[in-house]
Scaffold this motif. Structure first.
Motif, PDB file in Angstrom:
ATOM      1  N   LEU A 188       0.828  -1.205   0.000  1.00  0.00           N
ATOM      2  CA  LEU A 188       0.000   0.000   0.000  1.00  0.00           C
ATOM      3  C   LEU A 188       0.861   1.253   0.000  1.00  0.00           C
ATOM      4  O   LEU A 188       0.486   2.283  -0.566  1.00  0.00           O
ATOM      5  N   ARG A 213       2.050   1.979  -3.509  1.00  0.00           N
ATOM      6  CA  ARG A 213       0.971   2.479  -4.326  1.00  0.00           C
ATOM      7  C   ARG A 213       0.902   4.011  -4.357  1.00  0.00           C
ATOM      8  O   ARG A 213       0.458   4.607  -5.314  1.00  0.00           O
ATOM      9  N   LYS A 215      -5.482   8.896  -2.762  1.00  0.00           N
ATOM     10  CA  LYS A 215      -4.739   7.726  -2.280  1.00  0.00           C
ATOM     11  C   LYS A 215      -5.135   7.361  -0.851  1.00  0.00           C
ATOM     12  O   LYS A 215      -4.520   6.486  -0.248  1.00  0.00           O
ATOM     13  N   VAL A 272     -10.171   5.603  -2.018  1.00  0.00           N
ATOM     14  CA  VAL A 272     -10.475   4.251  -2.497  1.00  0.00           C
ATOM     15  C   VAL A 272     -11.969   3.978  -2.434  1.00  0.00           C
ATOM     16  O   VAL A 272     -12.538   3.327  -3.309  1.00  0.00           O
ATOM     17  N   LEU A 323      -9.579  -2.624  -9.558  1.00  0.00           N
ATOM     18  CA  LEU A 323      -8.872  -2.459  -8.288  1.00  0.00           C
ATOM     19  C   LEU A 323      -8.145  -3.763  -7.982  1.00  0.00           C
ATOM     20  O   LEU A 323      -8.512  -4.821  -8.481  1.00  0.00           O
ATOM     21  N   GLU A 342      -6.395  -3.470  -2.491  1.00  0.00           N
ATOM     22  CA  GLU A 342      -7.196  -2.243  -2.363  1.00  0.00           C
ATOM     23  C   GLU A 342      -8.602  -2.583  -1.895  1.00  0.00           C
ATOM     24  O   GLU A 342      -9.169  -1.914  -1.029  1.00  0.00           O
ATOM     25  N   THR A 343      -9.165  -3.644  -2.474  1.00  0.00           N
ATOM     26  CA  THR A 343     -10.522  -4.032  -2.113  1.00  0.00           C
ATOM     27  C   THR A 343     -10.597  -4.435  -0.640  1.00  0.00           C
ATOM     28  O   THR A 343     -11.502  -4.014   0.086  1.00  0.00           O
ATOM     29  N   LEU A 376      -3.888   5.473   2.329  1.00  0.00           N
ATOM     30  CA  LEU A 376      -4.488   4.169   2.587  1.00  0.00           C
ATOM     31  C   LEU A 376      -3.384   3.197   3.011  1.00  0.00           C
ATOM     32  O   LEU A 376      -2.381   3.049   2.331  1.00  0.00           O
ATOM     33  N   ASP A 381      -1.437  -7.938  -5.534  1.00  0.00           N
ATOM     34  CA  ASP A 381      -1.180  -6.730  -6.327  1.00  0.00           C
ATOM     35  C   ASP A 381      -1.618  -6.844  -7.780  1.00  0.00           C
ATOM     36  O   ASP A 381      -1.273  -6.002  -8.604  1.00  0.00           O
TER      37      ASP A 381
END
Lengths: 317, 250, 285
Positions: free
Chosen positions: A7, A10, A186, A191, B94, B98-99, B118, B142
């Motif tokens: 994360l 990302r 982000k 999200v 996604l 992320e989910t 996040l 990922d």
């Protein structure tokens, strides 16, 4: 802690992004001559960024986004004339007012299909246009709002004829708001927006309060659009009715579409391409520009937006 | 009272059509129960009433003794009534991480946090790892969701629901369309759900129903026809009549 | 007062003919065609050019405007539009805005940007007094012609084989194909007729509305209002919405200022769409 690393990766800044912003900020010091158009690009980019938050991240189609742009422009103009000449303070106030307008009108776009949203946003912009037209004592009506005496930026830098201060002001504002927007998309909030856009029923089945999130992002987008309008008003010391016109709503949609939705840089890329091409093509007959723009849209829609943008997007986040 | 999910005289009509009629139903704490019924029996409508996607025409829904009839879907989820979806309704572009982070984050009340990245909150990231490990998703975290093998997508579907910390989990045809080779993983994942999670399985596949459920409810024409132990249901002549001519292996 | 009502009805009837093609493409086929006004503009310019350059009589221009716009619609449907039917609304919006821009730019380039008008034949000019109400002859002509068209359309949609096939095709194109209905052809013909009617409306409206290259953009919102407020389940709703809009517009501009009149219309539109997203006259679901 695989998830934590993944994360974090990302949200990391990549080097093309950093190079881009360094160049954009360095252009303040470039030799005079191009700052006026660069200023226009920066303002359009901010406006398109605001639409990206609403359309690209939350999936709300708007054909009347100029409502907030124009509202911000008039707000900044009136603030400058009657309250404070300080541009930064005026900008913040205009953003706040635009956000409040966004908050109020968000209730109108929560429900309904794409078509209803399209019509309601279009109608909103028209209503504001009619109001501005009907109140010439405030807005100057068709003559435009004149007599803005914008004070020096931060009390030190006067706005010059060549637009160097104007560009510096706009690009720094764009940068600050971009960094904020980047952080927001982000974040957990961001999200949840992406999830809502893809499938709002599914998002609510994960416990996402869909309506509240949509209201929040709509108000945020309104504030950003208002900031873009305020920048235009302050750097040109003039506001005319065309800040609220349909063409402006259409232009910003096209700008964003050219650059691609849902990745924040779309608005910036789009604004650059849009303004440079407009500059080149309208030097002949103004109709040429409109014609080629139309043709481009038709081809883009027929070929499919994704195919074109897949290529560009890999380099950036 | 040990019923964790209950409905009283729940009904829904569309125009003149009664899609759900007078269903009084209960799910015990820790249950392994199945809801079956032929096509068009109103299973989907019933699930939509439970989860709050549709408002009932009359009747009530209770979760852990509290009336939740007027709550919005997301509020029910936050109280622990969670469902999975039958056809793929995951967020295609996604990634699983992320989910999952979204689901865990919403539950921990971080969904409105716009100011931090996040995954910056450590307990959340740790929990995402745990859920991913539990459902065997660690090595695909990922990848874009729509590029995963179908079995993995179905596992993610259950994992996401699990990440919402359900008291009651409604599994809507969890193994439908999954190739035989990947099916085992899904059955194992369902069997390994913690005992304190009450599960209602909505399913067509009788093999799965009879291997999983301790109790079965049969829905026909929008109403509950019969409820009971699997052996009793299998022997019930009315159920046989309803299913006669349905799928061959039933 | 009665004259305003009369003018409003005439304007509303005209709006209906202009917009009814959109009522089918947007309302029934669910295609957001913002370029609908371009076909109306084609009809308007056909009339202007035929009358100015070739001295064709006004009445003969009307069928010519219909045919030319219909052919144009058919060509574009077969080459471009049909690829866009299944796409997202956003893509349809972009596509049709692009078409509008091209139409506006090309018209501006070839025919100039100034507003064009036509000279009506003498027998359509002037007013007569009926029961104390001043009635414009041309407006009466529009009301009669458009009324007949509206009635004919309703009958064609509800009573003919083509109408029932169209409704089947719109309802579920796949099933309709399975039943042997040539869905593509039906859509093309429908699109062409809708475009032709818009062209006819443009021809009729040249005198009342004036025509210039920005016509498609100026009236886009009105066409959209007619369809979305009228509801998407047939053409009776759009017809009523056209009449209401026409009367409200004429009355608003007369009793209020022209800016406030527009204001009222847009606010009413927003309120209607928020309260009844399916449209004012749609059957409740």
């Amino acid at each position: 802690m695989k998830a934590a690393d993944s994360l974090a990766r990302r949200a990391r800044w990549r080097w093309p992004e950093i190079v881009f912003w360094l160049l954009a900020l360095a252009a303040i010091a470039a030799p005079a001559g191009k700052h006026l158009i660069l200023n226009e690009i920066a303002i359009l980019a901010l406006f398109a960024l605001s639409l990206d938050l609403i359309l690209g991240y939350a999936g709300i189609i708007s054909l009347g986004h100029a409502a907030f742009f124009g509202f911000g422009a008039y707000a900044a103009g009136l603030i400058c004339k009657y309250a404070t000449a300080d541009p930064v303070l005026g900008l913040l106030l205009a953003m706040l007012l635009s956000a409040m307008l966004g908050l109020l009108t968000s209730l109108l776009v929560l429900r309904g299909s794409d078509l209803t949203r399209l019509m309601v946003t279009l109608g909103m912009a028209l209503v504001l246009h009619e109001i501005a037209n009907a109140l010439p004592q405030w807005t100057g009506g068709a003559d435009g709002l004149q007599g803005m005496a914008v004070g020096p930026l931060l009390g030190r830098f006067d706005f010059d004829l060549f637009g160097r201060t104007a560009y510096g002001y706009s690009i720094v504002t764009l940068f600050v708001l971009f960094v904020l927007a980047r952080r927001i998309v982000k974040s957990p909030f961001g999200v949840s927006l992406m999830a809502i856009r893809r499938n709002s029923l599914r998002a609510s089945a994960l416990g996402v309060p869909v309506n509240r999130r949509l209201i929040a992002v709509y108000a945020l987008g309104a504030a950003y659009a208002g900031a873009a309008g305020a920048l235009l008003a302050q750097t040109t010391a003039y506001v005319s009715l065309d800040v609220l016109e349909f063409n402006r709503s259409a232009d910003v949609l096209l700008t964003l579409i050219i650059g691609g939705t849902g990745w924040l840089y779309g608005g910036i890329v789009g604004a650059f391409v849009f303004k440079v091409l407009q500059d080149l093509l309208s030097s002949g007959a103004p109709q040429f520009w409109l014609f080629w723009l139309g043709l481009f849209l038709v081809v883009l829609a027929l070929v499919g937006r994704d195919r074109l943008h897949g290529l560009v997007r890999r380099a950036m986040p | 009272m040990s019923a964790v999910l209950e409905t009283r005289a729940l009904a829904k009509s569309f125009g003149g059509l009664l899609a759900t009629r007078d269903v009084t139903f209960s799910l015990e704490k820790g249950a392994r129960q199945a809801l079956i019924g032929p096509n068009g029996a109103g299973k989907t409508t019933f699930v939509n009433l439970l989860t709050g996607v549709l408002p009932p025409s009359s009747g009530q829904v209770f979760l852990a003794g509290e009336d939740i009839t007027s709550l919005r879907p997301e509020a029910r989820v936050r109280r622990g009534l969670v469902r999975t979806f039958q056809i793929n309704q995951l967020f295609a572009d996604l990634t699983p991480i992320e989910t999952l982070a979204l689901a865990v984050g919403e539950r921990l009340g971080q969904g409105k946090e716009w100011w931090r990245r996040l995954g910056a909150a450590e307990p959340m990231a740790r929990e995402v790892d745990e859920v991913a490990a539990r459902f065997g998703l660690g090595d695909v975290l990922d990848m874009r969701t729509d590029t995963l093998p179908y079995g993995k997508q179905r596992l993610l579907e259950i994992a996401v629901a699990f990440a919402c910390a359900p008291q009651v989990l409604l599994l809507d045809e969890p193994a439908a369309g999954v190739p035989e080779a990947e099916r085992r993983d899904i059955l194992d994942a369902i069997a390994a759900l913690p005992a304190d999670v009450s599960v209602l399985l909505i399913e067509h596949d009788m093999d799965l129903v009879f291997s999983f459920a301790k109790r079965i409810s049969v829905l026909v024409d929008g109403g509950l026809l019969v409820e009971g132990e699997p052996s009793a249901i299998a022997a019930d002549p009315r159920v046989r009549a309803v299913y006669l001519g349905e799928s061959g292996h039933g | 007062m009665a004259t305003i009502l009369f003018d409003g009805v005439a304007y509303g009837m005209l709006l209906f003919v202009l917009a009814c093609g959109l009522a089918v493409t947007l309302g029934l086929m669910n295609f957001v065609n913002l370029a609908h006004g371009a076909f109306a503009m084609a009809g308007g310019y056909t009339t202007v050019l035929l009358m100015d350059r070739l001295n064709v009589p006004f009445l003969a221009c009307l069928p010519a405007a219909f045919v030319l716009s219909a052919v144009l619609g058919l060509l574009l449907e077969r080459t471009l539009y049909r690829h866009m039917y299944g796409r997202s609304h956003l893509d349809q919006v972009l596509f049709s805005i692009g078409l509008v821009f091209m139409a506006v730019a090309a018209t501006d380039y070839f025919l100039g940007s100034s507003q064009r008008n036509i000279h009506l034949p003498p027998w359509l000019q002037g007013r007569v007094e009926v029961l104390g109400v001043a009635i414009g002859l041309y407006r009466a002509f529009i009301i009669v012609l458009c009324g007949v068209l509206a009635l004919g359309l309703q009958l064609a949609l509800m009573r003919t084989r083509f109408g029932s096939r169209l409704r089947a095709a719109v309802d579920d194109a796949r099933v309709a194909r399975g039943l042997g209905i040539p869905v593509g052809t039906i859509f093309a013909v429908t699109f062409a007729v809708g475009s032709g009617l818009a062209g006819l409306g443009g021809a009729l409206g040249t005198e009342l509305l004036g025509i210039d290259p920005y016509f498609p953009l100026k009236f886009m919102i009105y066409f959209l209002i007619v369809v979305t407020v009228g509801g998407t389940s047939g053409i009776a709703g759009p017809f009523l919405a056209s009449l209401l809009l026409g009367i409200a517009d004429v009355a608003g501009k007369y009793y209020l200022s022209s800016a406030l009149g527009g204001f009222v219309i847009y606010v009413v539109m927003i309120v209607v769409l928020v309260l009844r997203p399916q449209g004012l006259f749609a059957r409740a679901r």
